[in-house]
Scaffold this active site. Structure first.
Site, PDB file in Angstrom:
ATOM      1  CD  GLU A   1      44.845  43.874  52.041  1.00 26.93           C
ATOM      2  OE1 GLU A   1      44.818  43.097  51.158  1.00 26.93           O
ATOM      3  OE2 GLU A   1      44.776  43.670  53.240  1.00 26.93           O
TER       4      GLU A   1
ATOM      5  CG  HIS B   1      20.448  50.995  33.429  1.00 27.32           C
ATOM      6  ND1 HIS B   1      19.348  51.387  32.661  1.00 27.32           N
ATOM      7  CD2 HIS B   1      20.989  50.190  32.587  1.00 27.32           C
ATOM      8  CE1 HIS B   1      19.131  50.989  31.491  1.00 27.32           C
ATOM      9  NE2 HIS B   1      20.047  50.032  31.433  1.00 27.32           N
TER      10      HIS B   1
ATOM     11  CE  LYS C   1      44.535  41.255  60.830  1.00 25.35           C
ATOM     12  NZ  LYS C   1      45.661  40.539  60.127  1.00 25.35           N
TER      13      LYS C   1
END
EC number: 5.3.1.9
Lengths: 411, 411
Positions: free
Chosen positions: A258, A284, A400
């Site tokens: 960010e 793994h 938003k």
């Protein structure tokens, strides 16, 4: 000939350092290690409830979670800490099922004061239990609407300073208050961060030349590398050899992503992609990609020198599996560090994957806060070299706005 | 003029499809949806213990965890499932503290049979409780040393076929046995995967042209895009809008990273980097990097159509926060999906970030197994186009060798 240019040549270390010293005058996070903790400790001493629920999202929870998750099994904590942070209904239900709301302190955290998820969750909590000054405390900016709410209800409020961004706020009230309440030593946290602060801002060793890099020299060197090779190595992997650092990895991903994913001063998309993995589990999984995949990654290993834990592989022979008896009697803490060293050696031997190794001393407040503060410095330095604003997040606003329109239309 | 070349032009869809049909004859995972589940269900019915601990790492646990974590709060499960998978001593201690070992079935899973972490952990468990045929079952290859151990102790063993790789093994005994034991409907899991199998292998719609892509057409199209743009878009983000998909994200990271991070037939490093993030939490973290950062990422959104959960934001007004009353009465399941849609719209409007949206029906066995099987197909297809071996992991061997030498030297 007239000549104009906006080429910006790379800053020298001294110039970069000066720029950060100047930035420190206006950005609050740099000085958080010097914060007076009395108010947090005094409030913590009054909390009677056995559960603490933080309601918040992003920068309001990630740093606190990182420290809590790192320490919780190594300390005798007095209370349990939970985080309500998503609108996923099943997640909300399953978490609340395990919490006795009558025996819970709620800490509502939102810098802006109007974070949608946080308010939605707090409303939901209000439907389960009466929230008042006896069981609710608020952390927000001084002039936010969440503070208006707190004042209207006589609730205690702790302030997030305007000049401390959410993802840099872990050593403000955002992290210190909940951590103090559950029994974590917040003064030692601040001492750990202050040690890194002092090494960076007060040592004058830029000209020295020794093999073991000081904190100051290594963050300058790393920031320079990340910025200069941003196009070749656009992915920065943090490979932490302890499950205790899973929260730290998540915090790092927010901090790095960010802060550095931005348009630069020439309106060019910049951005270094953070990846956090855990050893030995991800040996793994992701390790194969590091070793044989495209050379687009740097790797930073984080090891814990001392786990303060004597658990060992017992001296037991399993019929058929005798060939593995060479691991008998090894302490698990040695085993995990040997696994880290083997992976580091395998990667270093390839010679074309840039990597570094950070050893933190132990599972302690001092160690984790120092690590986090160093990463904050590194982020600020890298942003300076990339010529971007480290502290805003304009990219998330359009979503938003669209959401608000959708929801208003749906009413 | 003599002319030789190793240029390999891109395969046509038909050629690619034929190559996969051919591969299906030798790679076992493709046919797992047709597995007879009787033995697993019969064994599951005999288990008396209330706890089940899987001891394994990587491909032995990630797929099982993905399905268990997806379903556990939406089903009435009969037992609790735990995973012991790391050598981190504090992790081991804190997990075992919460488990009554006398009331636990241990499932030891290792394809090779000699996975170091798994054997170390199993030895540790042996020091806590007597492990015998009454409380221990083994899943491994037929000729492994772990099977020798099981036979020597009269323990039940379930086989992992040689031609099923660890990260493709979730629908073999590796996943089906523990999931059946805790009460998950493994037949419906297989039906969900079979539906995708049939759509891919049996529908002959390659020539059709319609807007709603069939499973077959979309995996072919996606694989082709990922391979063709591998250098521009070297990062593939899966953005899952439900906390229930956190385990799936981890499984995806292993599947994608370990399968596609390889040297190709021309000994060039290939590799697409998987990133898994969760909405809405990571709207407050990684989203800024997607929106304003470098254009090096594709984004796949995963949404859940029906959470089967009516939890709503209550109709409560908080003094000072009245402006947020427009979220009152909204179901959280609608809210999270509206949040997803707003983010999708924000990203699509930029026009330079490749993205797609997968809607899964609900939180069910059928949905998650279909999603996972589709991702396995996509991985196999992408690997074919990248001209790499999807199924090995040679890169991790050197570290294992170095570790063994270190440990033997330390004895």
């Amino acid at each position: 000939m007239q000549y104009r240019n906006n080429f910006n040549s790379t800053m020298l270390d001294k110039e970069l350092f000066s720029a950060i010293v100047k930035e420190k005058e206006e950005r609050g996070y740099y000085n958080l290690p010097f914060k007076d903790t009395t108010a947090f400790k005094e409030y913590a001493a009054t909390v009677k409830q056995n559960n603490v629920v933080v309601i918040g999202i992003g920068g309001s929870t990630l740093g606190t979670y990182a420290i809590y998750q790192f320490l919780k099994h190594s300390k005798e904590l007095t209370k349990e800490l939970f985080f309500l942070e998503t609108t996923d209904p099943i997640d909300i239900q399953s978490k609340m099922k395990n919490i006795d709301v009558e025996d819970t302190l709620f800490i509502v955290i939102s810098k802006s004061g109007t974070t949608l998820e946080t308010v939605a969750l707090f409303k939901y909590v209000n439907s389960l239990v009466k929230c008042d000054k006896h069981n609710t405390v608020v952390i927000t900016e001084n002039d936010s609407k969440l503070n208006t709410y707190a004042q209207a209800n006589g609730m205690k409020m702790f302030e997030i300073p305007k000049n401390v961004g959410g993802r840099f706020s872990v050593l403000s009230a955002v992290g210190l208050l909940p951590l103090a309440i559950v029994g974590i030593d917040i003064d030692t946290l601040l001492r750990g961060a202050k040690n890194v602060h002092d090494s960076f801002f007060e040592e004058s060793d830029l000209e020295q030349n020794d093999d073991s890099l000081s904190i100051k020299k290594r963050v300058l060197k790393k920031a320079r590398f990340f910025a200069e090779y941003k196009n070749s190595f656009n992915i920065n992997v943090v490979f932490s050899y302890s499950s205790r650092l899973e929260g730290f990895n998540k915090w790092y991903i927010q901090l790095w992503g960010e802060s550095l994913g931005k348009l630069d001063i020439n309106s060019t998309h910049q951005g270094l992609t953070p990846v956090g993995i855990i050893g030995p589990v991800d040996q793994h999984s992701f390790l194969q990609l590091i070793i044989e995949g495209r050379r687009d990654k740097t790797v930073t290993f984080i090891k814990v020198n001392d786990f303060h834990c004597d658990l060992s592989v017992p001296d037991i022979t399993l019929k058929g599996l005798e060939e593995l008896d060479y691991i008998n009697n090894i302490k698990f803490s040695s085993l995990i560090n040997e696994q880290a060293d083997a992976t580091i050696e395998a990667i270093c031997s390839l010679n074309d994957i840039p990597c570094d190794v950070m050893n933190i001393d132990d599972i302690s407040e001092y160690s984790i806060a120092g690590l986090m503060y160093e990463y904050e410095l590194l982020t600020s330095l890298t942003a300076k070299l990339l010529q971007i604003n480290c502290y805003n997040q304009p990219g998330v606003e359009s979503g938003k706005k669209i959401l608000k329109e959708k929801l208003l239309k749906g009413q």
